[in-house]
Design a protein around this motif. Structure first.
Motif, PDB file in Angstrom:
ATOM      1  N   ARG A   1      19.094 -46.831 -15.574  1.00 41.01           N
ATOM      2  CA  ARG A   1      18.283 -47.943 -16.091  1.00 41.01           C
ATOM      3  C   ARG A   1      17.898 -48.868 -15.030  1.00 41.01           C
ATOM      4  O   ARG A   1      17.153 -49.608 -15.096  1.00 41.01           O
ATOM      5  CB  ARG A   1      19.000 -48.638 -17.143  1.00 41.01           C
ATOM      6  CG  ARG A   1      18.371 -50.042 -17.839  1.00 41.01           C
ATOM      7  CD  ARG A   1      19.213 -50.444 -18.987  1.00 41.01           C
ATOM      8  NE  ARG A   1      20.499 -50.991 -18.498  1.00 41.01           N
ATOM      9  CZ  ARG A   1      20.708 -52.201 -18.069  1.00 41.01           C
ATOM     10  NH1 ARG A   1      19.778 -52.897 -18.023  1.00 41.01           N
ATOM     11  NH2 ARG A   1      22.017 -52.723 -17.693  1.00 41.01           N
ATOM     12  N   LYS A   2      18.828 -49.028 -14.062  1.00 41.94           N
ATOM     13  CA  LYS A   2      18.719 -50.011 -12.976  1.00 41.94           C
ATOM     14  C   LYS A   2      17.767 -49.694 -11.959  1.00 41.94           C
ATOM     15  O   LYS A   2      17.375 -50.483 -11.234  1.00 41.94           O
ATOM     16  CB  LYS A   2      20.025 -50.256 -12.237  1.00 41.94           C
ATOM     17  CG  LYS A   2      21.345 -51.059 -13.143  1.00 41.94           C
ATOM     18  CD  LYS A   2      20.753 -52.527 -13.558  1.00 41.94           C
ATOM     19  CE  LYS A   2      21.743 -53.139 -14.260  1.00 41.94           C
ATOM     20  NZ  LYS A   2      21.391 -54.708 -14.616  1.00 41.94           N
ATOM     21  N   GLY A   3      17.432 -48.465 -11.961  1.00 43.24           N
ATOM     22  CA  GLY A   3      15.969 -48.040 -11.152  1.00 43.24           C
ATOM     23  C   GLY A   3      16.394 -48.081  -9.491  1.00 43.24           C
ATOM     24  O   GLY A   3      15.520 -48.314  -8.913  1.00 43.24           O
ATOM     25  N   VAL A   4      17.800 -47.883  -9.196  1.00 44.20           N
ATOM     26  CA  VAL A   4      18.132 -48.070  -7.738  1.00 44.20           C
ATOM     27  C   VAL A   4      17.262 -46.761  -6.887  1.00 44.20           C
ATOM     28  O   VAL A   4      16.917 -46.963  -5.794  1.00 44.20           O
ATOM     29  CB  VAL A   4      19.424 -47.890  -7.498  1.00 44.20           C
ATOM     30  CG1 VAL A   4      19.750 -47.878  -5.849  1.00 44.20           C
ATOM     31  CG2 VAL A   4      20.120 -48.866  -8.269  1.00 44.20           C
ATOM     32  N   THR A   5      17.111 -45.668  -7.576  1.00 43.58           N
ATOM     33  CA  THR A   5      16.334 -44.513  -6.865  1.00 43.58           C
ATOM     34  C   THR A   5      15.126 -45.055  -6.429  1.00 43.58           C
ATOM     35  O   THR A   5      14.392 -44.708  -5.290  1.00 43.58           O
ATOM     36  CB  THR A   5      16.032 -43.645  -7.867  1.00 43.58           C
ATOM     37  OG1 THR A   5      17.089 -43.028  -8.319  1.00 43.58           O
ATOM     38  CG2 THR A   5      15.113 -42.383  -7.081  1.00 43.58           C
ATOM     39  N   HIS A   6      14.118 -46.162  -7.147  1.00 47.88           N
ATOM     40  CA  HIS A   6      13.076 -46.499  -6.701  1.00 47.88           C
ATOM     41  C   HIS A   6      13.325 -47.361  -5.453  1.00 47.88           C
ATOM     42  O   HIS A   6      12.297 -47.438  -4.497  1.00 47.88           O
ATOM     43  CB  HIS A   6      12.285 -47.344  -7.895  1.00 47.88           C
ATOM     44  CG  HIS A   6      12.105 -46.645  -8.906  1.00 47.88           C
ATOM     45  ND1 HIS A   6      12.004 -47.158 -10.507  1.00 47.88           N
ATOM     46  CD2 HIS A   6      12.112 -45.447  -9.225  1.00 47.88           C
ATOM     47  CE1 HIS A   6      11.938 -46.362 -11.177  1.00 47.88           C
ATOM     48  NE2 HIS A   6      11.881 -45.135 -10.694  1.00 47.88           N
ATOM     49  N   LEU A   7      14.040 -48.244  -5.419  1.00 50.32           N
ATOM     50  CA  LEU A   7      14.756 -49.052  -4.314  1.00 50.32           C
ATOM     51  C   LEU A   7      14.818 -48.204  -3.198  1.00 50.32           C
ATOM     52  O   LEU A   7      14.355 -48.522  -2.062  1.00 50.32           O
ATOM     53  CB  LEU A   7      16.012 -50.073  -4.598  1.00 50.32           C
ATOM     54  CG  LEU A   7      16.148 -50.743  -3.381  1.00 50.32           C
ATOM     55  CD1 LEU A   7      15.044 -51.739  -2.919  1.00 50.32           C
ATOM     56  CD2 LEU A   7      17.518 -51.531  -3.725  1.00 50.32           C
ATOM     57  N   LEU A   8      15.382 -47.088  -3.184  1.00 55.04           N
ATOM     58  CA  LEU A   8      15.621 -46.238  -1.988  1.00 55.04           C
ATOM     59  C   LEU A   8      14.392 -45.468  -1.649  1.00 55.04           C
ATOM     60  O   LEU A   8      14.340 -45.724  -0.389  1.00 55.04           O
ATOM     61  CB  LEU A   8      16.814 -45.171  -2.363  1.00 55.04           C
ATOM     62  CG  LEU A   8      18.138 -45.424  -2.892  1.00 55.04           C
ATOM     63  CD1 LEU A   8      18.975 -44.220  -3.193  1.00 55.04           C
ATOM     64  CD2 LEU A   8      18.651 -46.264  -1.628  1.00 55.04           C
ATOM     65  N   GLN A   9      13.400 -45.212  -2.458  1.00 51.64           N
ATOM     66  CA  GLN A   9      11.957 -44.739  -2.227  1.00 51.64           C
ATOM     67  C   GLN A   9      11.173 -45.767  -1.359  1.00 51.64           C
ATOM     68  O   GLN A   9      10.566 -45.511  -0.404  1.00 51.64           O
ATOM     69  CB  GLN A   9      11.380 -44.172  -3.235  1.00 51.64           C
ATOM     70  CG  GLN A   9      11.955 -43.178  -3.849  1.00 51.64           C
ATOM     71  CD  GLN A   9      11.457 -42.658  -5.318  1.00 51.64           C
ATOM     72  OE1 GLN A   9      10.838 -43.392  -5.840  1.00 51.64           O
ATOM     73  NE2 GLN A   9      11.836 -41.626  -5.862  1.00 51.64           N
ATOM     74  N   ALA A  10      11.444 -47.085  -1.701  1.00 48.38           N
ATOM     75  CA  ALA A  10      10.903 -48.070  -0.938  1.00 48.38           C
ATOM     76  C   ALA A  10      11.230 -48.311   0.377  1.00 48.38           C
ATOM     77  O   ALA A  10      10.673 -48.474   1.301  1.00 48.38           O
ATOM     78  CB  ALA A  10      10.696 -49.505  -2.008  1.00 48.38           C
ATOM     79  N   VAL A  11      12.688 -48.271   0.408  1.00 48.37           N
ATOM     80  CA  VAL A  11      13.277 -48.551   1.801  1.00 48.37           C
ATOM     81  C   VAL A  11      12.628 -47.352   2.658  1.00 48.37           C
ATOM     82  O   VAL A  11      12.554 -47.518   3.881  1.00 48.37           O
ATOM     83  CB  VAL A  11      14.771 -48.338   1.783  1.00 48.37           C
ATOM     84  CG1 VAL A  11      15.450 -48.376   2.865  1.00 48.37           C
ATOM     85  CG2 VAL A  11      15.235 -49.531   0.759  1.00 48.37           C
ATOM     86  N   ALA A  12      12.865 -46.257   2.291  1.00 48.62           N
ATOM     87  CA  ALA A  12      12.291 -45.043   3.011  1.00 48.62           C
ATOM     88  C   ALA A  12      10.709 -45.102   3.372  1.00 48.62           C
ATOM     89  O   ALA A  12      10.329 -44.871   4.566  1.00 48.62           O
ATOM     90  CB  ALA A  12      12.135 -43.772   2.317  1.00 48.62           C
ATOM     91  N   ASN A  13       9.923 -45.772   2.368  1.00 45.52           N
ATOM     92  CA  ASN A  13       8.525 -45.859   2.619  1.00 45.52           C
ATOM     93  C   ASN A  13       8.415 -47.072   3.983  1.00 45.52           C
ATOM     94  O   ASN A  13       7.784 -47.093   4.848  1.00 45.52           O
ATOM     95  CB  ASN A  13       7.953 -46.564   1.519  1.00 45.52           C
ATOM     96  CG  ASN A  13       7.727 -45.483   0.518  1.00 45.52           C
ATOM     97  OD1 ASN A  13       7.669 -44.402   0.826  1.00 45.52           O
ATOM     98  ND2 ASN A  13       7.409 -45.980  -0.654  1.00 45.52           N
TER      99      ASN A  13
END
Length: 398
Positions: free
Chosen positions: A233-245
Motif C-alpha cells: 500500500r505504501k508504494g515504496v517500489t515506485h519510489l525505488l523505480q524513480a530513484v533508478a530513473n
C-alpha cells in the motif's frame, strides 16, 4: 464536580504506526477530569523492533491497559477460506462476504463475547475504537449487545462491505474522520452522514525539532526519504523505480527508507536488481523519525491510500517539501505547487519528474518547505485535534 466518563479504548492493531502515535498524542492531553480512559488491546507490541512495550508507554502516562487473549486460527477456518477464495474467485464481492462469514465464526464472535463481558463487568459509559470499521466489528457488536454508545476513530480510507456498513449505521453514535476525504469515502459507502465528524490529525508545532541524523560520508549530496510500514500500500517500489530513473539521468541521490514490514525482503531485492545498493538505506522503524526527516531534502509518500498521514505533517513541521501521491488525506495536506507536488498514484514517470524538479531547485525546495511549516502550524494544531475528539466523546455520552 461530575464523575469522569468511563471510556474503553479498543485498538485491534498489532504493531506501532501513525495511528498509535496519534492515539498517544490524544491520551497525553485528554482531560482526565472528564474522561477516565482504559485501553484494550490484543497484543502488547513494541514501539519498533527493539523499542519499549505499549504497556510501558501507557504506564508512563497513567493509562491502564487490558490485554484480551488471542485465539489461534483453527485449521478448518484456514482451509475454508482457501476453498471460498477458489470457488468464488469470479466475484470479489461474494469472496469477501464468504471470508467475513468464516472470520465471524472463529474469531469475531468469541471476541464479541469477551468484550461484552468486559463492558458489562466494568460499567463503561462509552466504547471508543481507534482503527477503522472493518477491523473493529467485534467492538460494534459487543457494544450493541450491552446498549453502549460507540465512537469510531477512522484513521485510514476504509473499504466497507454492505453488511459492514449496515452494522456501522445500526450501532455507531459518531465516527471521527481524520480528513474530509475519509468522511467522503464513508458517505459514498452509505454510512449515514449525520454520524460523521471530521477532526483532522495534528502535530505539536511548538516542539523543538531534533538535529538531523548524521549520515555516513558516502551519502550523496541530495537526500530523499519515506516513512511508513513496508507494505504494498505504501508504494515504496515506485519510489525505488524513480530513484533508478534519476540515476540513469545522472542525478544520484541517497534514499532513506524508514519502517519495517512484510515487504522489506522484496524491496531489498529490488534495490539490488536496480543497482541502487550504494544509494538506498533501510534504517528500520525509528521511534523518533523527525531527526531522519530533518536529514532529507525531500520527503516522499507514494501510497495508494491514506487517512491523513502523520509523516506528511512531520515533514511540513520540519520545513521539507513533500512529493505525494494524489490520494485521500495526502491531497488535503499537500497544496500542489505550494507546499509540495502531487502526482497520480502509480505514475512513476510523474513521480520521477516531480523529484527531478525539486532536487534541481534549492530555492523551490526552501519556499515549499517554509509554506508547509506555516500551513501545519495554522491548520493542524494539536489543541484543535484534542478539543475536537473530546467534543465528539461528549456528544456521544451527554
Amino acid at each position: 464536580m461530575s464523575t469522569p466518563k468511563r471510556v474503553l479504548l479498543l485498538d485491534t492493531g498489532n504493531e506501532w504506526g501513525g495511528g498509535t502515535n496519534s492515539m498517544f498524542e490524544l491520551l497525553k492531553r485528554i482531560d482526565r477530569s472528564r474522561f477516565d480512559v482504559t485501553c484494550c488491546f490484543y497484543k502488547d507490541y513494541k514501539k519498533g523492533q527493539s523499542g519499549r512495550l505499549l504497556s510501558e508507554e501507557l504506564a508512563d502516562i497513567g493509562i491502564p491497559l487490558i490485554l484480551l487473549p488471542i485465539r489461534k486460527q483453527p485449521l478448518w477456518a484456514k482451509l475454508a477460506k482457501e476453498v471460498a477464495r477458489g470457488l468464488l474467485s469470479w466475484s470479489g464481492r461474494l469472496k469477501k462476504r464468504a471470508v467475513l462469514a468464516i472470520e465471524m465464526q472463529w474469531r469475531i464472535k468469541p471476541r464479541v463475547a469477551a468484550l461484552k463481558l468486559l463492558l458489562e463487568e466494568r460499567a463503561y459509559d462509552l466504547l471508543y475504537m481507534n482503527n477503522q470499521p472493518s477491523s473493529n466489528l467485534e467492538g460494534y457488536l459487543a457494544a450493541e449487545a450491552v446498549g453502549l454508545p460507540v465512537v469510531q476513530h477512522c484513521r485510514i480510507e476504509p473499504t466497507l462491505q454492505a453488511n459492514e456498513a449496515a452494522v456501522v449505521n445500526r450501532t455507531a453514535t459518531r465516527i471521527i474522520c481524520v480528513s474530509q476525504g475519509v468522511a467522503d469515502v464513508l458517505a459514498a459507502q452509505r454510512v449515514a452522514e449525520n454520524r460523521l465528524r471530521v477532526v483532522y490529525n495534528a502535530i505539536d508545532s511548538r516542539i523543538a525539532l531534533p538535529p538531523p541524523v548524521e549520515l555516513p560520508p558516502t551519502a550523496k549530496e541530495l537526500v530523499i526519504g519515506t516513512v511508513g510500514q513496508l507494505t504494498a500500500r505504501k508504494g515504496v517500489t515506485h519510489l525505488l523505480q524513480a530513484v533508478a530513473n534519476l540515476k540513469a539521468e545522472g542525478l544520484a541521490v541517497t534514499c532513506l527508507i524508514l519502517g519495517e514490514g512484510p515487504q522489506r525482503a522484496e524491496l531489498e531485492s529490488a534495490v539490488s536488481r536496480l543497482g541502487l545498493v550504494d544509494q538506498v538505506s533501510f534504517v528500520g522503524f525509528q521511534s523518533a523519525p523527525l531527526a531522519w526527516v530533518q536529514a532529507m531534502d525531500v520527503c516522499v509518500l507514494c501510497s495508494s491510500k491514506e487517512g491523513l498521514p502523520r509523516v506528511v505533517l512531520e515533514a511540513m513541521l520540519a520545513s521539507k517539501p513533500v512529493v505525494g501521491s494524489d490520494v485521500t488525506g495526502t491531497r488535503e495536506l499537500v497544496v500542489h505547487e505550494e507546499t509540495g507536488l502531487l502526482y497520480a498514484y502509480g505514475d512513476v514517470a510523474a513521480l520521477t519528474a516531480s523529484l527531478r524538479r525539486l532536487l534541481n531547485d534549492a530555492d523551490l525546495r526552501g519556499n515549499m518547505g517554509d509554506a508547509g511549516r506555516r500551513r501545519v502550524a495554522e491548520r493542524y494544531s494539536i489543541e484543535a485535534y484534542v478539543a475536537g475528539v473530546m467534543q465528539v466523546l461528549d456528544e456521544a455520552v451527554p
